[in-house]
Design a protein around this motif. Sequence first.
Motif, short mmCIF file in Angstrom:
data_model
loop_
_atom_site.label_atom_id
_atom_site.label_comp_id
_atom_site.label_asym_id
_atom_site.label_seq_id
_atom_site.Cartn_x
_atom_site.Cartn_y
_atom_site.Cartn_z
N GLU A 230 0.86 -1.18 0.00
CA GLU A 230 0.00 0.00 0.00
C GLU A 230 0.90 1.23 0.00
O GLU A 230 1.90 1.28 0.71
N ARG A 231 0.56 2.23 -0.80
CA ARG A 231 1.36 3.45 -0.88
C ARG A 231 0.78 4.54 0.01
O ARG A 231 -0.43 4.60 0.22
N GLN A 232 1.65 5.41 0.50
CA GLN A 232 1.22 6.53 1.32
C GLN A 232 0.37 7.49 0.50
O GLN A 232 0.70 7.80 -0.64
N ILE A 233 -0.72 7.97 1.09
CA ILE A 233 -1.63 8.89 0.43
C ILE A 233 -1.10 10.32 0.59
O ILE A 233 -0.77 10.75 1.69
N ASP B 200 0.04 -1.27 -7.14
CA ASP B 200 0.04 -0.36 -5.98
C ASP B 200 -1.34 0.23 -5.74
O ASP B 200 -1.79 0.36 -4.59
N ASP C 131 -3.54 -2.48 -4.21
CA ASP C 131 -3.17 -2.69 -2.80
C ASP C 131 -3.64 -1.53 -1.93
O ASP C 131 -4.10 -1.72 -0.81
N SER C 132 -3.51 -0.31 -2.46
CA SER C 132 -3.87 0.87 -1.69
C SER C 132 -5.37 1.00 -1.48
O SER C 132 -5.82 1.49 -0.45
N VAL D 280 -8.85 5.13 -5.15
CA VAL D 280 -7.55 5.78 -5.02
C VAL D 280 -7.08 6.16 -6.42
O VAL D 280 -6.99 5.29 -7.30
N ILE E 117 -1.19 8.85 -4.82
CA ILE E 117 0.01 8.13 -4.36
C ILE E 117 1.25 8.70 -5.05
O ILE E 117 2.29 8.07 -5.12
#
Length: 163
Positions: A3-6, A34, A37-38, A47, A52
């Motif tokens: 998961e990537r940071q928002i 990504d 996953d996010s 998302v 991201i």
Amino acid sequence: MPERQIRLFGDPVLKTPSAPIEEVDERVRGLVADLLDSVAVPGRAGVAASQIGVNLRAFSYNVDGQVGYLLNPRIVELRGEPVPVDEGCLSVPELWYPVKRAPYARAEGMDLDGRTVVVEGTGVLAQALQHEVDHLDGLLYLDRLEKDQRREAMRRIRESRWF
């Protein structure tokens, strides 16, 4: 892929229109992984790549068990009189405001194999499609608020712990 940071309000990538995807390569395949996953984190309906930190036209969605993604998406049909629906955004945590959205939306894009994909729906899915395409156009839901609500939202953002 993890998961990537928002990215949060104030990050310039959120206000920059996203570039179209010209070629599906390993970078784009990794981006889709990504995004999926996010969006799998509970409570997330969509998302956008810009959220991201990637300035490409792609988003993922996860609404009522329907999970997927679109590359180079565009809204091709909105139906019904826009009505105010409570809306929030991962990039603007803790704030919810009514935004006028059409009750039905149809989006078209492509998948990783270059095939045309159509996603359509009502309710939360229609809202998510409109919200995520807005992100790719460099718009936040705050941009759609009435003047007084936007002023209040900006005040609350400035006072927030995350800003």
